[in-house]
Design an enzyme around this catalytic site. Structure first.
Site, mmCIF file in Angstrom:
data_model
loop_
_atom_site.group_PDB
_atom_site.id
_atom_site.type_symbol
_atom_site.label_atom_id
_atom_site.label_comp_id
_atom_site.label_asym_id
_atom_site.label_seq_id
_atom_site.Cartn_x
_atom_site.Cartn_y
_atom_site.Cartn_z
ATOM 1 N N ASN A 192 0.799 -1.233 0.000
ATOM 2 C CA ASN A 192 0.000 0.000 0.000
ATOM 3 C C ASN A 192 0.829 1.278 0.000
ATOM 4 O O ASN A 192 0.407 2.302 0.525
ATOM 5 C CB ASN A 192 -0.965 0.023 1.201
ATOM 6 C CG ASN A 192 -1.863 -1.191 1.202
ATOM 7 O OD1 ASN A 192 -2.400 -1.565 0.159
ATOM 8 N ND2 ASN A 192 -2.005 -1.830 2.352
ATOM 9 N N ARG A 193 2.001 1.196 -0.536
ATOM 10 C CA ARG A 193 2.896 2.369 -0.637
ATOM 11 C C ARG A 193 3.312 2.922 0.732
ATOM 12 O O ARG A 193 3.823 4.030 0.821
ATOM 13 C CB ARG A 193 2.256 3.492 -1.479
ATOM 14 C CG ARG A 193 1.996 3.079 -2.934
ATOM 15 C CD ARG A 193 3.323 2.845 -3.646
ATOM 16 N NE ARG A 193 3.188 2.420 -5.033
ATOM 17 C CZ ARG A 193 3.240 1.139 -5.439
ATOM 18 N NH1 ARG A 193 3.391 0.161 -4.573
ATOM 19 N NH2 ARG A 193 3.159 0.836 -6.714
#
Ligand SMILES: Cc1cc2nc3c(=O)[nH]c(=O)nc-3n(C[C@H](O)[C@H](O)[C@H](O)COP(=O)(O)O)c2cc1C
Length: 215
Positions: A192-193
């Site tokens: 999710n970065r």
């Protein structure tokens, strides 16, 4: 011509970088990551690193060189001191060195100062190189504009004759640089970065401050 790369997307899942689990000294963490990359066999040249300098023209320039040694002091690579990077370093020793190890989902970014290593150390490394590489260092006036490839090959042939059965000594203009780090940032890809970024900043001699950066 146009190519849209918007769909290139990857989720990074392999590992984590958490304060409680890592050394207080960044060179020890670098060693651990380097060994893990070597052992993974998924990176052809784990010692390939990008060195960026500030050029005499005011522009940053990056190029790949090979890391040949690291110690608590820093990172050593070899090159032609008269090359574009050599001239840039002579005017401004501040450099940035970075590694990208895609299979490990890791990046390391080092800021530091480059300095020439002692001549006897450069001699020792030069001596360990195969003759072809030694002559290559003599042949090439690295980064200068040349009229053709033939010029290089003709020069190489002439040097091969000249140095037949003769010791090839290191030319003065070829040698090592030690990059003494002032900060080292470790980046570990996460889902999710929300990547992990831990930066070590040199406070005093061997005393490093560790801080987390937002991804
Ligand atoms: C994988 C790889 C390894 C390289 N290793 C070195 C090296 O160790 N030393 C070096 O001077 N150039 C090396 N080069 C060439 C440099 O990228 C660069 O072309 C050269 O040093 C001249 O750079 P400059 O004109 O910016 O000074 C390597 C290139 C690649 C792609």
């Amino acid at each position: 011509m146009q190519k849209d790369l918007g769909d290139y997307r990857k989720s990074y899942e392999k590992s984590a970088l958490l304060e409680g689990t890592i050394s207080e000294n960044p060179m020890e963490l670098f060693q651990k990551w380097f060994h893990e990359t070597e052992a993974s066999e998924g990176v052809d040249e784990p010692n390939a690193m990008t060195v960026s300098t500030i050029g005499l023209d005011g522009f940053p320039k990056s190029r790949v060189v090979l890391l040949k040694k690291f110690t608590y002091e820093g990172f050593i690579f070899y090159t032609n001191y008269n090359s574009e990077k050599g001239k840039a370093i002579a005017a401004n020793p501040n450099v940035c060195v970075s590694f990208f190890w895609p299979n490990m989902e890791r990046q390391v970014i080092i800021k530091g100062k480059a300095e020439k290593i002692a001549k006897n150390l450069s001699d020792g490394y030069f001596e360990s190189r195969p003759d072809g590489s030694k002559l290559g260092a003599l042949v090439s006036d690295q980064s200068s504009v040349i009229p053709s490839r033939e010029i290089l090959e003709t020069k190489l042939k002439a040097l091969e004759r000249e140095y037949e059965n003769k010791e090839i000594l290191r030319p003065e203009h070829w040698g090592g640089y030690l990059v003494r780090p002032q900060s080292i940032e470790f980046w570990q890809g996460r889902p999710n970065r929300l990547h992990d970024r831990i930066r070590y900043v040199l406070v005093d001699q061997l005393d490093w401050k560790m801080e987390r950066l937002a991804p």
